[in-house]
Design a protein around this motif. Structure first.
Motif, PDB file in Angstrom:
ATOM      1  N   PHE A  16       0.305  -0.958   0.425  1.00 23.99           N
ATOM      2  CA  PHE A  16      -0.189  -0.107  -0.303  1.00 23.99           C
ATOM      3  C   PHE A  16       1.003   1.331  -0.195  1.00 23.99           C
ATOM      4  N   ASP A  17       0.442   2.118  -0.875  1.00 24.13           N
ATOM      5  CA  ASP A  17       1.041   3.558  -0.569  1.00 24.13           C
ATOM      6  C   ASP A  17       0.561   4.514   0.116  1.00 24.13           C
ATOM      7  N   ASN A  18      -0.897   4.746  -0.121  1.00 23.98           N
ATOM      8  CA  ASN A  18      -1.042   5.511   1.222  1.00 23.98           C
ATOM      9  C   ASN A  18      -2.558   5.078   1.836  1.00 23.98           C
ATOM     10  N   LEU A  19      -2.758   5.334   3.271  1.00 22.53           N
ATOM     11  CA  LEU A  19      -3.510   3.870   4.421  1.00 22.53           C
ATOM     12  C   LEU A  19      -3.896   5.795   5.007  1.00 22.53           C
ATOM     13  N   ILE A  20      -5.932   4.865   4.980  1.00 16.79           N
ATOM     14  CA  ILE A  20      -6.662   5.755   5.576  1.00 16.79           C
ATOM     15  C   ILE A  20      -6.643   5.560   7.166  1.00 16.79           C
ATOM     16  N   TYR A  21      -6.426   5.730   8.046  1.00 17.42           N
ATOM     17  CA  TYR A  21      -7.449   5.273   9.655  1.00 17.42           C
ATOM     18  C   TYR A  21      -8.073   5.871  10.472  1.00 17.42           C
ATOM     19  N   GLY A  22      -9.037   5.168  10.820  1.00 14.91           N
ATOM     20  CA  GLY A  22     -10.078   5.581  11.371  1.00 14.91           C
ATOM     21  C   GLY A  22     -10.405   6.817  12.486  1.00 14.91           C
ATOM     22  N   ASP A  23      -9.215   7.057  12.809  1.00 17.02           N
ATOM     23  CA  ASP A  23      -8.985   8.143  13.865  1.00 17.02           C
ATOM     24  C   ASP A  23      -8.128   9.470  12.771  1.00 17.02           C
ATOM     25  N   GLU A  24      -9.231   8.789  11.483  1.00 16.56           N
ATOM     26  CA  GLU A  24      -8.795   9.943  10.621  1.00 16.56           C
ATOM     27  C   GLU A  24      -9.962  10.531  10.145  1.00 16.56           C
ATOM     28  N   ILE A  25     -10.719   9.941  10.350  1.00 18.21           N
ATOM     29  CA  ILE A  25     -12.157  10.169   9.577  1.00 18.21           C
ATOM     30  C   ILE A  25     -13.586  10.849  10.759  1.00 18.21           C
ATOM     31  N   ASN A  26     -14.003  11.471  10.133  1.00 15.68           N
ATOM     32  CA  ASN A  26     -15.018  12.056  11.654  1.00 15.68           C
ATOM     33  C   ASN A  26     -16.188  11.010  11.527  1.00 15.68           C
TER      34      ASN A  26
END
Length: 100
Positions: A16-26
């Motif tokens: 993976f080049d990029n990841l989004i985790y749960g603490d990065e969203i509202n």
């Protein structure tokens, strides 16, 4: 940290080049926020992206984001109404390889 550790332990983190985790969203799924942020971070338009999901909430979020949703029905079956959210269904993740 937990998600990163799990990805590392399974050996897929390096792909993976990029990841989004749960603490990065509202808002969690069925909000499309996580998928739209992933597109933005990866500099990919939603029309060019695909989402691989195994949940109805994920398919709903993908649909709201206008991203094609590939579903692997491994833990639950979608109803006829829920199938309207799906671009294509597969039996396993391995079935997706080479079939996009």
């Amino acid at each position: 940290e937990s998600a990163k550790r799990q990805l590392e332990e399974t050996g897929v983190y390096k792909y993976f080049d990029n990841l989004i985790y749960g603490d990065e969203i509202n808002e969690g799924k069925p909000s499309p926020e996580i998928f739209l942020k992933a597109c933005e971070k990866s500099k990919v338009s939603p029309e060019e992206a695909v989402v691989i999901e195994d949940s109805v909430l994920g398919a709903m979020a993908s649909n709201k984001a206008k991203i094609k949703c590939l579903v692997v029905e491994d833990t639950m079956k979608f109803s006829d109404e829920e199938n309207k959210l799906v671009f294509k269904k597969y039996n396993t993740l391995l079935d997706i390889i080479g079939n996009l």
